[in-house]
Design a protein around this motif. Sequence first.
Motif, mmCIF file in Angstrom:
data_model
loop_
_atom_site.group_PDB
_atom_site.id
_atom_site.type_symbol
_atom_site.label_atom_id
_atom_site.label_comp_id
_atom_site.label_asym_id
_atom_site.label_seq_id
_atom_site.Cartn_x
_atom_site.Cartn_y
_atom_site.Cartn_z
ATOM 1 N N VAL A 99 38.891 47.458 36.702
ATOM 2 C CA VAL A 99 38.407 46.235 37.254
ATOM 3 C C VAL A 99 38.330 46.202 38.248
ATOM 4 C CG1 VAL A 99 38.145 44.144 35.753
ATOM 5 C CG2 VAL A 99 35.646 45.082 36.965
ATOM 6 N N ALA A 100 37.702 45.508 39.752
ATOM 7 C CA ALA A 100 38.696 45.416 41.009
ATOM 8 C C ALA A 100 37.323 43.941 41.280
ATOM 9 C CB ALA A 100 38.546 46.096 41.695
ATOM 10 N N VAL A 101 37.873 42.766 41.848
ATOM 11 C CA VAL A 101 37.404 41.722 41.794
ATOM 12 C C VAL A 101 38.116 41.191 43.691
ATOM 13 C CG1 VAL A 101 37.043 39.126 41.475
ATOM 14 C CG2 VAL A 101 37.429 40.961 39.740
ATOM 15 N N ARG A 102 36.339 41.098 44.281
ATOM 16 C CA ARG A 102 37.052 40.417 45.524
ATOM 17 C C ARG A 102 37.346 39.083 45.525
ATOM 18 N NH1 ARG A 102 31.969 42.507 46.093
ATOM 19 N NH2 ARG A 102 31.038 40.753 46.961
ATOM 20 N N ALA A 103 38.174 38.647 46.084
ATOM 21 C CA ALA A 103 38.619 37.396 46.111
ATOM 22 C C ALA A 103 38.358 36.802 48.261
ATOM 23 C CB ALA A 103 39.940 37.095 46.206
ATOM 24 N N PRO A 104 38.799 35.413 48.328
ATOM 25 C CA PRO A 104 38.848 35.142 49.746
ATOM 26 C C PRO A 104 40.197 36.223 50.452
ATOM 27 C CG PRO A 104 38.393 33.565 48.416
ATOM 28 C CD PRO A 104 39.262 34.780 47.398
ATOM 29 N N ALA A 162 41.858 41.436 46.490
ATOM 30 C CA ALA A 162 41.063 41.582 45.289
ATOM 31 C C ALA A 162 42.076 41.725 44.815
ATOM 32 C CB ALA A 162 41.125 43.229 45.998
ATOM 33 N N TYR A 163 41.505 41.336 43.433
ATOM 34 C CA TYR A 163 42.505 41.453 41.818
ATOM 35 C C TYR A 163 42.113 43.178 41.738
ATOM 36 C CZ TYR A 163 42.698 36.489 41.946
ATOM 37 O OH TYR A 163 43.766 35.325 42.220
ATOM 38 N N LEU A 164 43.030 43.021 41.046
ATOM 39 C CA LEU A 164 42.979 44.655 40.309
ATOM 40 C C LEU A 164 43.291 44.395 38.684
ATOM 41 C CD1 LEU A 164 44.093 47.175 42.433
ATOM 42 C CD2 LEU A 164 42.274 46.556 42.457
ATOM 43 N N ASP A 211 46.619 42.203 38.745
ATOM 44 C CA ASP A 211 47.436 42.372 40.409
ATOM 45 C C ASP A 211 46.841 41.630 41.701
ATOM 46 O OD1 ASP A 211 49.733 42.580 42.543
ATOM 47 O OD2 ASP A 211 48.480 44.486 43.360
ATOM 48 N N LYS A 212 47.289 41.286 42.413
ATOM 49 C CA LYS A 212 45.980 40.417 43.526
ATOM 50 C C LYS A 212 47.121 41.086 45.144
ATOM 51 C CE LYS A 212 45.060 37.146 46.035
ATOM 52 N NZ LYS A 212 44.382 34.817 46.059
ATOM 53 N N ASP A 213 46.057 41.703 45.687
ATOM 54 C CA ASP A 213 47.224 42.873 47.080
ATOM 55 C C ASP A 213 45.582 42.321 48.383
ATOM 56 O OD1 ASP A 213 48.929 43.036 47.735
ATOM 57 O OD2 ASP A 213 49.695 44.756 46.542
ATOM 58 N N ALA A 214 46.119 43.003 49.615
ATOM 59 C CA ALA A 214 45.217 43.204 50.477
ATOM 60 C C ALA A 214 45.380 44.459 50.293
ATOM 61 C CB ALA A 214 45.893 42.866 51.434
ATOM 62 N N VAL A 215 44.308 45.022 49.362
ATOM 63 C CA VAL A 215 44.005 46.716 49.303
ATOM 64 C C VAL A 215 42.643 47.413 49.863
ATOM 65 C CG1 VAL A 215 43.083 48.640 47.266
ATOM 66 C CG2 VAL A 215 44.025 45.592 46.431
ATOM 67 N N ILE A 216 43.954 48.064 50.502
ATOM 68 C CA ILE A 216 43.146 48.845 51.093
ATOM 69 C C ILE A 216 42.542 50.480 50.444
ATOM 70 C CG2 ILE A 216 43.642 50.904 53.054
ATOM 71 C CD1 ILE A 216 45.955 49.666 54.233
ATOM 72 N N ASN A 217 43.046 50.775 49.040
ATOM 73 C CA ASN A 217 42.198 51.451 48.270
ATOM 74 C C ASN A 217 43.093 51.858 47.435
ATOM 75 O OD1 ASN A 217 44.114 53.674 48.699
ATOM 76 N ND2 ASN A 217 42.218 54.494 50.981
ATOM 77 N N ASP A 223 43.829 42.806 59.081
ATOM 78 C CA ASP A 223 44.144 41.313 59.201
ATOM 79 C C ASP A 223 44.399 40.834 57.869
ATOM 80 O OD1 ASP A 223 42.140 42.155 61.135
ATOM 81 O OD2 ASP A 223 41.274 43.498 59.761
ATOM 82 N N ALA A 224 44.650 41.316 57.025
ATOM 83 C CA ALA A 224 45.535 39.980 55.613
ATOM 84 C C ALA A 224 46.151 40.964 54.738
ATOM 85 C CB ALA A 224 44.475 40.306 55.050
ATOM 86 N N PRO A 225 47.492 40.819 55.603
ATOM 87 C CA PRO A 225 48.449 40.435 55.084
ATOM 88 C C PRO A 225 48.810 39.960 53.488
ATOM 89 C CG PRO A 225 49.049 39.103 56.432
ATOM 90 C CD PRO A 225 47.884 39.721 56.796
ATOM 91 N N SER A 226 49.315 41.356 52.468
ATOM 92 C CA SER A 226 49.934 40.678 51.131
ATOM 93 C C SER A 226 50.820 39.426 51.079
ATOM 94 C CB SER A 226 49.884 42.044 50.269
ATOM 95 O OG SER A 226 50.285 41.241 49.242
#
Length: 227
Positions: free
Chosen positions: A136-141, A145-147, A163-169, A220-223
């Motif tokens: 599951v993925a959860v969008r974060a500010p 995104a949390y994976l 895991d939390k990261d600046a996910v592209i896909n 736009d959002a570095p990890s």
Amino acid sequence: MKKGPRRLRRPALVVPAAALLCACAGCGDRGGLQSAGPTPTAVGPERLWPTLPPATRAADDYGAGETAVVKGVEVPGGKLREVDPVTIVRARVTAAPEDYEDIAEVVAGCPDSEDCPVLGGYYRDLTGDGADDLLVAVRAPHRQAYLQAYTYRGGKLTQIMDDKDAVINVHLAGRNIVVRAAADLSGYEYRTSWSYDDHQKAMLPTRDEILRTGSTRTPDAPSPSRS
């Protein structure tokens, strides 16, 4: 689960010895092997600073290999497909709000809130036991995104990845989770492959690399999870 800075691992480079060149003799000779000259000496990994004392502990908390039992969520028949992913995520956030302080408030309003950040779950056998696990993925500010990955074992619902990261896909390759994330270097991205480790009983980042993408646009959002 604690989330720490990510470390990039690079494999050691081994250069093989050059192959011998075999040539046939020209007209009029007996036709034998000719020497191609001396064979270069093979070059292997060279240990630097041999007097440097070995480390006794990790430099930072990577956050991988940790698991958590999700309490208060019933799994009928041990089948994760029978449980709403939102229910599982809310239980985790409620149990550890300090780990999810950036999403705790908005997740509390799920599933009724139109801004619920929990995305639909995917079901795959990540652990190799023949039963479906949940990803599951959860969008974060800030476009983070949390994976999260969950399994059901020993009568307990257990989180095996966080895991939390600046996910592209995100891609699934067999039982591996491949995450592409924005890097703080223009024209590059991080690519991490997570695999289930039967000894640790958790998903581990078995391959982590930084790759050239060709784009010169600054992400736009570095990890935040990498230093």
